[in-house]
Scaffold this motif. Structure first.
Motif, mmCIF file in Angstrom:
data_model
loop_
_atom_site.group_PDB
_atom_site.id
_atom_site.type_symbol
_atom_site.label_atom_id
_atom_site.label_comp_id
_atom_site.label_asym_id
_atom_site.label_seq_id
_atom_site.Cartn_x
_atom_site.Cartn_y
_atom_site.Cartn_z
ATOM 1 N N VAL A 145 0.838 -1.212 0.000
ATOM 2 C CA VAL A 145 0.000 0.000 0.000
ATOM 3 C C VAL A 145 0.868 1.255 0.000
ATOM 4 C CG1 VAL A 145 -2.026 -1.107 1.015
ATOM 5 C CG2 VAL A 145 -0.399 0.018 2.512
ATOM 6 N N LEU A 146 2.046 1.194 0.609
ATOM 7 C CA LEU A 146 2.978 2.321 0.548
ATOM 8 C C LEU A 146 3.385 2.561 -0.908
ATOM 9 C CD1 LEU A 146 5.723 3.138 3.039
ATOM 10 C CD2 LEU A 146 6.332 3.136 0.653
ATOM 11 N N PHE A 147 3.705 1.482 -1.626
ATOM 12 C CA PHE A 147 4.058 1.602 -3.037
ATOM 13 C C PHE A 147 2.889 2.161 -3.849
ATOM 14 C CE2 PHE A 147 3.923 -0.319 -7.292
ATOM 15 C CZ PHE A 147 5.039 0.300 -7.848
ATOM 16 N N LEU A 148 1.661 1.710 -3.564
ATOM 17 C CA LEU A 148 0.490 2.232 -4.270
ATOM 18 C C LEU A 148 0.329 3.733 -4.042
ATOM 19 C CD1 LEU A 148 -2.308 -0.457 -3.765
ATOM 20 C CD2 LEU A 148 -1.274 0.272 -5.917
ATOM 21 N N ALA A 149 0.580 4.182 -2.822
ATOM 22 C CA ALA A 149 0.465 5.604 -2.524
ATOM 23 C C ALA A 149 1.547 6.406 -3.248
ATOM 24 C CB ALA A 149 0.538 5.838 -1.014
ATOM 25 N N VAL A 150 2.772 5.879 -3.303
ATOM 26 C CA VAL A 150 3.847 6.546 -4.054
ATOM 27 C C VAL A 150 3.476 6.592 -5.534
ATOM 28 C CG1 VAL A 150 6.252 6.335 -4.801
ATOM 29 C CG2 VAL A 150 5.670 6.016 -2.395
ATOM 30 N N VAL A 209 -6.772 7.846 -19.904
ATOM 31 C CA VAL A 209 -6.314 6.550 -19.397
ATOM 32 C C VAL A 209 -5.566 6.742 -18.074
ATOM 33 C CG1 VAL A 209 -4.724 4.635 -19.837
ATOM 34 C CG2 VAL A 209 -6.251 5.444 -21.653
ATOM 35 N N ILE A 210 -4.700 7.742 -18.027
ATOM 36 C CA ILE A 210 -3.951 8.024 -16.795
ATOM 37 C C ILE A 210 -4.910 8.422 -15.676
ATOM 38 C CG2 ILE A 210 -2.298 9.619 -15.740
ATOM 39 C CD1 ILE A 210 -0.772 9.536 -18.415
ATOM 40 N N HIS A 211 -5.942 9.197 -16.006
ATOM 41 C CA HIS A 211 -6.911 9.615 -14.989
ATOM 42 C C HIS A 211 -7.648 8.405 -14.408
ATOM 43 C CE1 HIS A 211 -9.875 11.997 -12.887
ATOM 44 N NE2 HIS A 211 -10.808 11.250 -13.449
ATOM 45 N N VAL A 212 -8.061 7.475 -15.277
ATOM 46 C CA VAL A 212 -8.748 6.273 -14.794
ATOM 47 C C VAL A 212 -7.833 5.473 -13.879
ATOM 48 C CG1 VAL A 212 -9.700 4.050 -15.529
ATOM 49 C CG2 VAL A 212 -10.379 6.145 -16.699
ATOM 50 N N LEU A 213 -6.570 5.319 -14.268
ATOM 51 C CA LEU A 213 -5.602 4.612 -13.428
ATOM 52 C C LEU A 213 -5.445 5.306 -12.073
ATOM 53 C CD1 LEU A 213 -3.568 2.273 -13.327
ATOM 54 C CD2 LEU A 213 -1.877 3.848 -14.259
ATOM 55 N N GLN A 214 -5.389 6.636 -12.092
ATOM 56 C CA GLN A 214 -5.271 7.400 -10.844
ATOM 57 C C GLN A 214 -6.497 7.186 -9.962
ATOM 58 O OE1 GLN A 214 -5.034 11.618 -11.472
ATOM 59 N NE2 GLN A 214 -4.893 12.079 -9.311
ATOM 60 N N VAL A 257 -8.597 4.590 -9.944
ATOM 61 C CA VAL A 257 -8.622 3.207 -9.452
ATOM 62 C C VAL A 257 -7.660 3.046 -8.279
ATOM 63 C CG1 VAL A 257 -8.010 0.825 -10.055
ATOM 64 C CG2 VAL A 257 -9.427 2.178 -11.598
ATOM 65 N N ILE A 258 -6.441 3.542 -8.423
ATOM 66 C CA ILE A 258 -5.464 3.429 -7.332
ATOM 67 C C ILE A 258 -5.940 4.217 -6.111
ATOM 68 C CG2 ILE A 258 -3.109 4.013 -6.624
ATOM 69 C CD1 ILE A 258 -2.238 3.312 -9.470
ATOM 70 N N MET A 301 -6.616 2.623 -2.392
ATOM 71 C CA MET A 301 -6.013 3.125 -1.148
ATOM 72 C C MET A 301 -7.087 3.486 -0.129
ATOM 73 S SD MET A 301 -2.684 5.354 -2.296
ATOM 74 C CE MET A 301 -3.682 6.777 -2.567
ATOM 75 N N MET A 302 -8.181 4.103 -0.587
ATOM 76 C CA MET A 302 -9.260 4.457 0.324
ATOM 77 C C MET A 302 -9.862 3.202 0.954
ATOM 78 S SD MET A 302 -13.028 5.966 -0.482
ATOM 79 C CE MET A 302 -13.380 4.413 -1.264
ATOM 80 N N LEU A 303 -10.096 2.190 0.138
ATOM 81 C CA LEU A 303 -10.656 0.956 0.674
ATOM 82 C C LEU A 303 -9.689 0.253 1.612
ATOM 83 C CD1 LEU A 303 -12.484 -0.380 -2.489
ATOM 84 C CD2 LEU A 303 -13.525 0.505 -0.394
#
Length: 142
Positions: free
Chosen positions: A33-38, A97-102, A104-105, A109-111
């Motif tokens: 999750v740290l990597f996901l936040a970075v 595409v980048i916005h959708v990826l942002q 989703v990530i 993280m919220m979940l």
């Protein structure tokens, strides 16, 4: 499920198969999750840089516009307006595409934080701080 933050080595994150039952599993999950936040912070910077480059590449210098209006339209090969519009569409598609990826990530993280596990919460907060610290100086290099 507890509706308050708890310190525990047991948690189910995002999917049923991501079930943590040990301190080593918790440490690995916190790193993920740290990597996901970075990655989330890096994507935000990347999206901003892409937008900047798109705006710069789409702008047509005034001298080029005056030259084109002075020339006979039959003498030009292809109108630059159509290539500019095509570049804009490609940039817009890439930004979408980048916005959708942002998004989703961000929701992942919220979940993860909504698991109410304090270690996971600290991983997201620390990852956001590290991501911001590492990624945002890159904006000044535009």
């Amino acid at each position: 499920t507890a509706m308050h933050f708890i310190f525990s080595n047991e948690v189910v994150l995002l999917f049923d198969f991501w079930s943590v039952h040990s301190p080593a599993g918790m440490a690995l999950s916190v790193l993920v999750v740290l990597f996901l936040a970075v990655l989330y912070e890096s994507i935000k910077v990347g999206k901003a840089k892409l937008l900047y480059w798109a705006v710069v590449s789409m702008s047509i210098p005034a001298s080029q516009l005056t030259e084109e209006t002075d020339q006979d339209s039959s003498g030009s090969d292809s109108p630059p307006v159509s290539t500019t519009r095509l570049r804009w569409l490609f940039c817009h598609f890439g930004q979408s595409v980048i916005h959708v990826l942002q998004v989703v990530i961000g929701y992942f993280m919220m979940l993860a934080v909504m698991s109410y596990n304090t270690w996971i919460f600290f991983g997201v907060i620390l990852g956001s701080a590290v991501g911001y610290y590492l990624a945002y100086p890159l904006l000044s290099m535009v």
